[in-house]
Design a protein around this motif. Structure first.
Motif, short mmCIF file in Angstrom:
data_model
loop_
_atom_site.label_atom_id
_atom_site.label_comp_id
_atom_site.label_asym_id
_atom_site.label_seq_id
_atom_site.Cartn_x
_atom_site.Cartn_y
_atom_site.Cartn_z
N HIS A 153 54.41 45.70 -39.61
CA HIS A 153 53.06 46.16 -39.97
C HIS A 153 52.03 45.82 -38.90
CE1 HIS A 153 54.64 47.25 -43.88
NE2 HIS A 153 55.12 46.02 -43.99
N THR A 154 52.39 46.09 -37.66
CA THR A 154 51.45 45.90 -36.56
C THR A 154 51.38 47.17 -35.74
OG1 THR A 154 50.70 44.32 -34.90
CG2 THR A 154 53.05 44.90 -34.87
N THR A 155 50.41 47.26 -34.88
CA THR A 155 50.17 48.47 -34.13
C THR A 155 51.12 48.63 -32.93
OG1 THR A 155 48.48 49.79 -33.02
CG2 THR A 155 48.38 47.40 -32.69
N VAL A 156 51.46 49.86 -32.65
CA VAL A 156 52.18 50.17 -31.41
C VAL A 156 51.21 50.71 -30.36
CG1 VAL A 156 54.41 50.59 -32.52
CG2 VAL A 156 52.82 52.49 -32.18
N ASP A 157 49.95 50.86 -30.72
CA ASP A 157 48.91 51.34 -29.82
C ASP A 157 48.56 50.24 -28.82
OD1 ASP A 157 46.60 52.23 -28.55
OD2 ASP A 157 45.54 52.73 -30.40
N PRO A 158 48.73 50.50 -27.51
CA PRO A 158 48.45 49.46 -26.52
C PRO A 158 46.97 49.05 -26.47
CG PRO A 158 48.89 51.53 -25.42
CD PRO A 158 49.19 51.74 -26.88
N HIS A 159 46.09 49.87 -27.04
CA HIS A 159 44.67 49.54 -27.09
C HIS A 159 44.28 48.96 -28.46
CE1 HIS A 159 44.18 51.52 -23.28
NE2 HIS A 159 44.67 52.64 -23.77
N GLY A 160 45.24 48.90 -29.38
CA GLY A 160 44.94 48.45 -30.73
C GLY A 160 44.96 46.93 -30.88
N GLN A 161 44.44 46.49 -32.00
CA GLN A 161 44.41 45.06 -32.31
C GLN A 161 45.68 44.69 -33.08
OE1 GLN A 161 42.22 42.86 -31.15
NE2 GLN A 161 43.43 41.27 -32.09
N PRO A 162 46.48 43.77 -32.56
CA PRO A 162 47.71 43.39 -33.25
C PRO A 162 47.42 42.61 -34.54
CG PRO A 162 47.34 41.95 -31.38
CD PRO A 162 46.29 43.01 -31.32
N ARG A 163 48.19 42.90 -35.58
CA ARG A 163 48.04 42.17 -36.84
C ARG A 163 49.10 41.08 -36.98
NH1 ARG A 163 48.19 46.96 -40.71
NH2 ARG A 163 48.26 48.25 -38.88
N HIS A 164 50.19 41.24 -36.25
CA HIS A 164 51.29 40.26 -36.30
C HIS A 164 51.90 40.15 -34.91
CE1 HIS A 164 51.14 40.21 -40.67
NE2 HIS A 164 51.07 41.54 -40.62
N LEU A 165 52.41 38.98 -34.58
CA LEU A 165 53.15 38.78 -33.34
C LEU A 165 54.62 39.04 -33.64
CD1 LEU A 165 53.24 37.83 -30.39
CD2 LEU A 165 53.58 35.50 -31.26
N VAL A 166 55.17 40.03 -32.97
CA VAL A 166 56.57 40.42 -33.20
C VAL A 166 57.44 39.74 -32.15
CG1 VAL A 166 58.19 42.34 -33.35
CG2 VAL A 166 55.83 42.63 -34.15
N THR A 167 58.40 38.95 -32.61
CA THR A 167 59.30 38.24 -31.69
C THR A 167 60.77 38.48 -32.04
OG1 THR A 167 59.24 36.24 -33.06
CG2 THR A 167 57.58 36.42 -31.32
N SER A 168 61.02 39.40 -32.95
CA SER A 168 62.39 39.68 -33.37
C SER A 168 62.88 40.98 -32.74
CB SER A 168 62.45 39.77 -34.90
OG SER A 168 61.63 40.84 -35.35
N GLY A 169 64.13 41.33 -33.04
CA GLY A 169 64.70 42.56 -32.50
C GLY A 169 64.69 42.54 -30.98
N PRO A 170 64.31 43.65 -30.35
CA PRO A 170 64.32 43.69 -28.89
C PRO A 170 63.26 42.78 -28.26
CG PRO A 170 63.30 45.66 -29.77
CD PRO A 170 63.88 44.91 -30.95
N PHE A 171 62.29 42.33 -29.06
CA PHE A 171 61.25 41.43 -28.55
C PHE A 171 61.79 40.02 -28.33
CE2 PHE A 171 59.13 44.97 -30.46
CZ PHE A 171 58.12 45.25 -29.56
N ARG A 172 63.02 39.75 -28.76
CA ARG A 172 63.67 38.48 -28.42
C ARG A 172 64.08 38.47 -26.95
NH1 ARG A 172 68.66 38.61 -31.21
NH2 ARG A 172 68.13 40.77 -31.58
#
Length: 147
Positions: free
Chosen positions: A59-78
């Motif tokens: 539930h966070t943005t994929v927009d590079p100009h958007g404001q993130p709501r959560h820090l994603v560190t799972s999946g490919p972000f590992r």
């Protein structure tokens, strides 16, 4: 949120167009590379979908100009702090091979990475550091920017 046409996918399209033109104007390299190029581009697309799905699920943005709501560190972000940009680079490299322009792939991918590294990543990381100071600092320490 500001309105802009300055998005990574627009830059990617421009670099892909340059690769296509290189292949049209001066095709080079062995033909068998084209098939492997399509495989690489499809792998990049799969990585992009996985990363986008992971962000949407958080539930966070994929927009590079958007404001993130959560820090994603799972999946490919590992594996990478920027798997979508890694996917973009894979797609660009793969399409250059598919367009029979393998020599163009090196400067085009390098140029794309430089543009993304200068125009988008610093701003995105600044927003993440402001929104999640401790968590982002720890994530940044353990996870590389690209690979």
């Amino acid at each position: 949120m500001r309105m802009t046409a300055d998005y990574p996918k627009i830059w990617l399209a421009g670099f892909v167009l340059a690769g296509w033109l290189a292949g049209r104007l001066a095709p080079h390299g062995p033909g068998w590379l084209a098939g492997w190029g399509l495989v690489l581009a499809l792998a990049g697309l799969a990585l992009m979908i996985w990363a986008g799905w992971t962000m949407r699920r958080a539930h966070t943005t994929v927009d590079p100009h958007g404001q993130p709501r959560h820090l994603v560190t799972s999946g490919p972000f590992r594996l990478s702090r920027n798997p979508i940009y890694v996917a973009d680079a894979m797609i660009l490299a793969g399409l250059c091979l598919a367009f029979r322009a393998p020599l163009a792939a090196v400067p085009l991918v390098a140029g794309f990475v430089l543009v993304i590294s200068a125009r988008f990543i610093p701003h995105e990381e600044r927003r993440l550091a402001q929104a999640f100071p401790d968590a982002f600092a720890a994530y940044r320490q353990r996870t590389r920017r690209w690979l």
